[in-house]
Every structure is written in C-alpha cells, then in structure tokens.
Scaffold this motif. Sequence first.
Motif, PDB file in Angstrom:
ATOM      1  N   VAL A 112      87.466 -20.449 -48.851  1.00  0.00           N
ATOM      2  CA  VAL A 112      87.081 -21.278 -49.998  1.00  0.00           C
ATOM      3  C   VAL A 112      87.737 -22.650 -49.888  1.00  0.00           C
ATOM      4  CG1 VAL A 112      87.152 -21.475 -52.510  1.00  0.00           C
ATOM      5  CG2 VAL A 112      86.724 -19.249 -51.434  1.00  0.00           C
ATOM      6  N   LEU A 113      89.013 -22.637 -49.519  1.00  0.00           N
ATOM      7  CA  LEU A 113      89.738 -23.924 -49.386  1.00  0.00           C
ATOM      8  C   LEU A 113      89.138 -24.767 -48.271  1.00  0.00           C
ATOM      9  CD1 LEU A 113      93.412 -22.674 -49.864  1.00  0.00           C
ATOM     10  CD2 LEU A 113      91.989 -23.905 -51.503  1.00  0.00           C
ATOM     11  N   ASP A 114      88.732 -24.135 -47.184  1.00  0.00           N
ATOM     12  CA  ASP A 114      88.107 -24.894 -46.100  1.00  0.00           C
ATOM     13  C   ASP A 114      86.799 -25.512 -46.557  1.00  0.00           C
ATOM     14  OD1 ASP A 114      90.215 -24.246 -44.461  1.00  0.00           O
ATOM     15  OD2 ASP A 114      89.183 -22.536 -43.492  1.00  0.00           O
ATOM     16  N   THR A 115      85.975 -24.720 -47.312  1.00  0.00           N
ATOM     17  CA  THR A 115      84.691 -25.232 -47.809  1.00  0.00           C
ATOM     18  C   THR A 115      84.910 -26.419 -48.728  1.00  0.00           C
ATOM     19  OG1 THR A 115      83.706 -23.051 -47.606  1.00  0.00           O
ATOM     20  CG2 THR A 115      82.558 -24.638 -49.034  1.00  0.00           C
ATOM     21  N   LEU A 116      85.886 -26.282 -49.656  1.00  0.00           N
ATOM     22  CA  LEU A 116      86.186 -27.389 -50.574  1.00  0.00           C
ATOM     23  C   LEU A 116      86.711 -28.617 -49.823  1.00  0.00           C
ATOM     24  CD1 LEU A 116      87.843 -25.483 -53.571  1.00  0.00           C
ATOM     25  CD2 LEU A 116      85.563 -26.465 -53.463  1.00  0.00           C
TER      26      LEU A 116
END
Length: 540
Positions: free
Chosen positions: A512-516
């Motif tokens: 999720v952090l990578d996507t954001l």
Amino acid sequence: MTNTPATSSAPKLSAVWLIPLLALLIGAWLMYSNIAGKGPVITLMMENAEGITAGKTAVKTRNVQVGLVESVRLSDDLTHTLLSVQMQAGTERMLLEDTQFWIVKPRVDREGISGLSTVLSGAYIELLPGTDGRPPRAYSVNDSPPPQLTGDGLFLTLVSDVGSSVDTGDPVNYRNLRVGRVVDTQFDPAEKVFRHQLFIEEPYDVLVTQTSRFWEVSGMGFKLGAEGFEAQIGSLETLVGGGVSFAVPDPNMSLGPPAEDGDTFTLYPDEEAARRALYSQTLDYVLMIEGSVRGLRPGAPVEYRGVRVGTVETVAWGFGYEGPSSMQQDPVPVLIRLEPQRQAQRTEVPMSRWETEIAAMVDGGLRASLETGSLLTGALIVTLDFYTGVAPATLEQTYRSVPVFPTVDGSGISKIEDQISTLLTTLNNLPFNELANNLNQNLETMASVAQQLDTLVANPALHSLPQEAGNSLIALQEVLDSWRGDENGAAFRELQTTLQKLNQMIDRATPVLDTLNERPNALIFQDSAAPDPQPRAQHP
C-alpha cells in the motif's frame, strides 16, 4: 948580525860580539814594528762604563777589530766616563768628524733581538767610519746604533702630530709587505710635531709616488661607527710595536710622479684619514638641522643614493657663537664637505661645473637629511636624494660665508626617539587609577564567588550526590539484567509476540505504501479501465 924589528898583528873582532849586536838589531826591529803597528790613541765618552773592561773590550767595524780599550776613568767633573782606546795602524782615515761609535750588547727592541754574540764574549764598541771633517778631541759613544743614512733606496721624512706611536725601528709596509724601516724619530718642540725619517729599500722605492699617503698601523684595531663594526689585524711585527703603511688609498686616483729622495709627507692616524687627504678639491656646505644631531659624528659619510660622495666635517659648526640666545633660536649647523674626486676618478676636477650642476639639482628637489647608519650604534649619516612636493630652495643663503644646503626631515634616530616620547606620553595619560579601582572591584567579586563555591563544596549533600548517582546506575543495571535473564518469562513472551505482530503489519502495509508513493491519488481513484478491444473482421 942585524936585529929586525918584531911586527905585531892587529887585534881581531871576536865572534862573541856578534850575539849582542844581533840582539840589538832584533830589539830595534821589534820596537819599530811595535811603533809602526800602532795607530792613534783616541778618547771616547760614555754615560757609564757598563760592560767595558780595560785591556779586553775591543773596538770593531764590520766585525773586524780595529782598536782596544786600554784604560777607563772618570771625567774631572764626575759626570761621565772616559775611555782611552789604542787604535791600530791605518785607522786614521776612519777617524773623522762624523765618525760614530755605539755600544753593542744584548738588546731586545722593536727590531728584534740583537747582540746575542756578546753574551759570552762581552760587549764591544762598534765604529762607523766617517767621511768628512777633522777628528775631534773626543768622541761620544751612543747606547744604540745610529739611524741608517746611507744605502740603496729612498729616504723620506714624515711629519705627525703629538701622540703618534711610531718610533725608531718600526717597519714600513706597502699593503702588508715590509719594504723599509723608520730609521730616526725626533720631536720638534718649536712646531710641536714629530719628524720621522724613513728608509725605503730598493726595489720597493718605486712604489712611493707623490699621490701616496702614509698612515699609522697599530697592529690590531677596532672601529664601531656609522658603517658598522670594522676590525683591522696587521702582521705579527706590527702587533708588537706598530708601524707605518703607505699606498694610494683610492685606486681610482692616478699614481702621480715618483717621489724623490728627501721628500716630506704627512703621517695620518688611520687609512680613512689618509684617503680623505687625497681629495684636495672639495665643496663645503652647511646643513641647518632643526632637531637633535645626537649620533652624528665628524667623519660620518655623506651619501647620494647609497654612494659616498663626501664627509661630515664638523658637527655644531659655530653653534652659539653669537651668544646663548642664538642656541635657543637657531638650528644646529653641520658642516659637510663634498668630494667630487671620489667619483671623477681623476686628480683634477672642474669645480665650477660641479658647483653649477649641484645648484641646478637643488633647484630640482635635491635635499639632505639625517638617516640611521647603524641601528647597533645609533650613528647617523647624511643622505642626499630628490624629493617631490618640497618647498623651492636655492643655495643663495649662506651661514658664515658658506652656502646653506636645504634639508628635509629624515627617519633617523631622532624620529624614533620622538615616537617613543609620544608613546610614553600616551601611557602617562592613561587612567591608571580608574583601571586599578575596577581591577580591585573585580578581584573582590571573584573573591566572593570563590567563597560561595567553597561553601557549596563543603555542603554534605554535595558529597552524597555521587553515591546516590552510583546507586541509581546500579539499580538500572539490575533491571536490564533481569530483562536479559528472563527469556522464558511472561513479560519476555508478550514483548516477543508484540514484535512479531508489528512485523506482520509492516509487511502487509508495504504494498500500500509503495502504491501511495507511486500514485498519491490511489485512495480516491481506482485503477484505469482496460483499453477497448479492437474489432476485427471475420473471414469465411
């Protein structure tokens, strides 16, 4: 028978008489030889008869005996001794009015050690044959040999002032090469000068010319002046007794014609004085110095851009001759002497041209100033140089009929003294009393702080503080040790489970952090729809 008279024979001379006759002839011959072998009997006068023995002391010339002392007696007035000397035959031609006698005995003087041969044989009297005049009734015997007045060489006379240390027997040197001797020294009480007679041996007599100058050599000398420290060391002979040296001190000057026998020269105290005597053509000027002239001495150099062109002749020349009030109002006059022959490199210089050109240079800004010649001694020199922005000046003003050379303030010792004086005045004006009061107050405050610090250090609570800090550190160490030692305890297991859950949550949140990170609006907008399919035709 006849009687014939008897004849008697004449008496014959006996041969016995031949012996006394022969003895008489021999005696007469011996008497004649003795009388013929003797010369005249002369009388010699001496102050005392030290070393003289009747029947033993000989009279010699060139180490050949020509006479013998027969008797020694006192004079009638008991002031001196009289020697009766029997001279040998043929010595009459030696005994003239200028014949000289002197006693030869062991002697140590400036010429060295002489007369050592008389240590065993005894003293004798030396005779110098005369050349003119009738023989006197008695001859005087000197204590030392007479000056050498004949020989192959050059005889000169030097004149020196009272105080000269040159004496008979001193060497005469040409640039440390001994070429002669001082053969006689006499003092002239009428003129109050010494007259020294020199003998220069051949072939060195050609070294003496009319331009040569003579000066005293003391063997070892030290000079501390404006040009720095200077040491002079001569030969061993001059170290013992001094001497005289000569040369042409300035190599740029011409030698001049050769000196002649009997010429008279002046004996100077040192080489610098002899060098200055070469410059007979000079230009005199007066410097009017407003400040102090301490450190400026006669003989100091006058330089133009570092090249010596003259000499300081007199310091405070005629200063105050008009009265004490003039000393307060007038500057200090200094007489300088420019010596064009130093630069012209010749004996004769056109002085009128030099006077005109120097006047033009003064009009163009040439000025004189006092500068420091040596920081070690504080000696000053006079320097000449061109300055811009100075007031116009000429050489028309005079002081005691001598032109006044314009001056400017230099950077001599007087300037340094003025700066030091200003610094001392500034130091005297400082408020030392206020500074001392403030310093005392600061010291009192520091004493109060030190007292409070002593009180704090003496508090028992401060002493217990390190112990309490140590106890706290020990307790903390025990807690940490209990945590490390309770690996199977509940607290340790709970902490381990919490850490595992935290790791799982971080793993899940990483996509999720990578996507954001790539698309910050991913939480609001969904991913873009897939592109519409391209229609394709059906083939039968």
